[in-house]
Design a protein around this motif. Structure first.
Motif, PDB file in Angstrom:
ATOM      1  N   THR A  92       0.851  -1.190   0.000  1.00 29.28           N
ATOM      2  CA  THR A  92       0.000   0.000   0.000  1.00 29.28           C
ATOM      3  C   THR A  92       0.878   1.228   0.000  1.00 29.28           C
ATOM      4  O   THR A  92       2.055   1.165   0.391  1.00 29.28           O
ATOM      5  CB  THR A  92      -0.930   0.015   1.232  1.00 29.28           C
ATOM      6  OG1 THR A  92      -1.847   1.110   1.132  1.00 29.28           O
ATOM      7  CG2 THR A  92      -0.133   0.165   2.525  1.00 29.28           C
ATOM      8  N   ASN A  93       0.337   2.353  -0.462  1.00 29.73           N
ATOM      9  CA  ASN A  93       1.104   3.596  -0.515  1.00 29.73           C
ATOM     10  C   ASN A  93       0.750   4.462   0.678  1.00 29.73           C
ATOM     11  O   ASN A  93      -0.410   4.813   0.881  1.00 29.73           O
ATOM     12  CB  ASN A  93       0.825   4.337  -1.827  1.00 29.73           C
ATOM     13  CG  ASN A  93       1.769   5.512  -2.027  1.00 29.73           C
ATOM     14  OD1 ASN A  93       1.706   6.517  -1.316  1.00 29.73           O
ATOM     15  ND2 ASN A  93       2.656   5.387  -3.006  1.00 29.73           N
ATOM     16  N   ILE A  94       1.744   4.794   1.481  1.00 28.20           N
ATOM     17  CA  ILE A  94       1.550   5.645   2.649  1.00 28.20           C
ATOM     18  C   ILE A  94       2.573   6.770   2.605  1.00 28.20           C
ATOM     19  O   ILE A  94       3.781   6.512   2.577  1.00 28.20           O
ATOM     20  CB  ILE A  94       1.692   4.854   3.967  1.00 28.20           C
ATOM     21  CG1 ILE A  94       0.597   3.801   4.083  1.00 28.20           C
ATOM     22  CG2 ILE A  94       1.664   5.797   5.179  1.00 28.20           C
ATOM     23  CD1 ILE A  94       0.694   2.939   5.338  1.00 28.20           C
ATOM     24  N   ARG A  95       2.081   8.003   2.534  1.00 27.88           N
ATOM     25  CA  ARG A  95       2.938   9.187   2.530  1.00 27.88           C
ATOM     26  C   ARG A  95       4.017   9.088   1.449  1.00 27.88           C
ATOM     27  O   ARG A  95       5.176   9.446   1.653  1.00 27.88           O
ATOM     28  CB  ARG A  95       3.588   9.381   3.890  1.00 27.88           C
ATOM     29  CG  ARG A  95       2.630   9.432   5.061  1.00 27.88           C
ATOM     30  CD  ARG A  95       1.773  10.678   5.072  1.00 27.88           C
ATOM     31  NE  ARG A  95       2.559  11.864   5.444  1.00 27.88           N
ATOM     32  CZ  ARG A  95       2.039  13.086   5.582  1.00 27.88           C
ATOM     33  NH1 ARG A  95       0.739  13.286   5.371  1.00 27.88           N
ATOM     34  NH2 ARG A  95       2.790  14.099   5.940  1.00 27.88           N
ATOM     35  N   GLY A  96       3.634   8.576   0.281  1.00 30.68           N
ATOM     36  CA  GLY A  96       4.558   8.507  -0.837  1.00 30.68           C
ATOM     37  C   GLY A  96       5.482   7.315  -0.835  1.00 30.68           C
ATOM     38  O   GLY A  96       6.300   7.161  -1.750  1.00 30.68           O
ATOM     39  N   GLN A  97       5.359   6.437   0.165  1.00 28.09           N
ATOM     40  CA  GLN A  97       6.191   5.236   0.235  1.00 28.09           C
ATOM     41  C   GLN A  97       5.357   4.001  -0.053  1.00 28.09           C
ATOM     42  O   GLN A  97       4.285   3.835   0.518  1.00 28.09           O
ATOM     43  CB  GLN A  97       6.817   5.110   1.624  1.00 28.09           C
ATOM     44  CG  GLN A  97       7.987   6.041   1.879  1.00 28.09           C
ATOM     45  CD  GLN A  97       9.217   5.668   1.072  1.00 28.09           C
ATOM     46  OE1 GLN A  97       9.490   4.495   0.832  1.00 28.09           O
ATOM     47  NE2 GLN A  97       9.964   6.670   0.643  1.00 28.09           N
TER      48      GLN A  97
END
Length: 233
Positions: A92-97
């Motif tokens: 999953t993508n979290i804060r661009g990561q």
């Protein structure tokens, strides 16, 4: 992963820790098996799931070995590095990561993009909140080891057995722990086999590669810490 997510830490599939099991050291090898407390032991590294059952154990390393060394040489470490331990490696993508499956550890372990550990000296509210959430979820593995030793009291004193019987006894204790945790139900066929994947051939990594892997891990940790503090993905 869903169960750990409901406890406040998304993407987590397991919790890793280790304990020292006392032994009578083999003749001529006392110095190898002496641990930091001055006792003779072998290390039992365990990774548990949200039900506090062990889904992987690494056995037999001498008490003098560091937790990070044991981890780096374990099957689960290699499988997570290769991105094949969890089928499909969901991310999953979290804060661009882009964040894949995670395992939570304590500060003794090396940080990776899949292996999260607390900030060693948290200074900011963001870092303190991250540590609080990680330690809250990670308490399950400490309880697993606690119950393991309460059930099998042979693990609280030196094992008075031949050297070749130490690892089979520790493995048996871990398996019996799982059976007790599931109230005696027989393990299904999918749980009988340790390896559900074929590991790629991995060579030794260079210092530069190790630094890069640590940077990747710290980037994931910072993204999660930002998310915990702001609640914004």
């Amino acid at each position: 992963m869903d169960a750990f997510g409901r406890r406040g830490f998304s993407q987590v599939v397991g919790l890793i820790d280790g304990c020292h099991c006392l032994i009578i050291p083999p003749l001529g090898q006392r110095s190898v098996f002496v641990n930091r407390k001055g006792s003779y032991s072998v290390i039992l590294q365990g990774t548990c799931d949200h039900t506090e059952r062990f889904m992987d154990v690494e056995l037999g390393w001498p008490g003098s070995a560091h937790d990070a060394r044991v981890a780096r040489n374990s099957i689960i470490f290699e499988a997570m590095e290769a991105g094949i331990y969890v089928e499909g490696n969901p991310s999953t993508n979290i804060r661009g990561q882009q964040i894949g499956p995670l395992i939570l550890a304590d500060t003794a372990y090396p940080i990776r993009k899949w292996l999260m550990k607390p900030f060693k000296v948290p200074h900011t509210p963001k870092q303190k909140l991250f540590n609080k959430k990680l330690n809250h979820v990670r308490g399950a593995v400490e309880r697993s080891f606690g119950r393991l030793k309460v059930r099998w009291r042979c693990l609280t004193a030196p094992l008075l057995v031949a050297d070749e019987n130490v690892v089979p006894i520790l493995a048996s204790c871990a398996i019996l722990h799982n059976i007790c945790e599931t109230k005696g139900r027989v393990l299904d066929e999918g749980m009988r086999y340790r390896h559900r994947f074929v590991l790629p051939t991995l060579g030794a990594i260079t210092a530069a590669e190790e630094t890069n892997k640590q940077k990747e891990g710290m980037a994931v940790r910072n993204a999660l810490a930002d998310f915990f503090l702001t609640g914004r993905i």
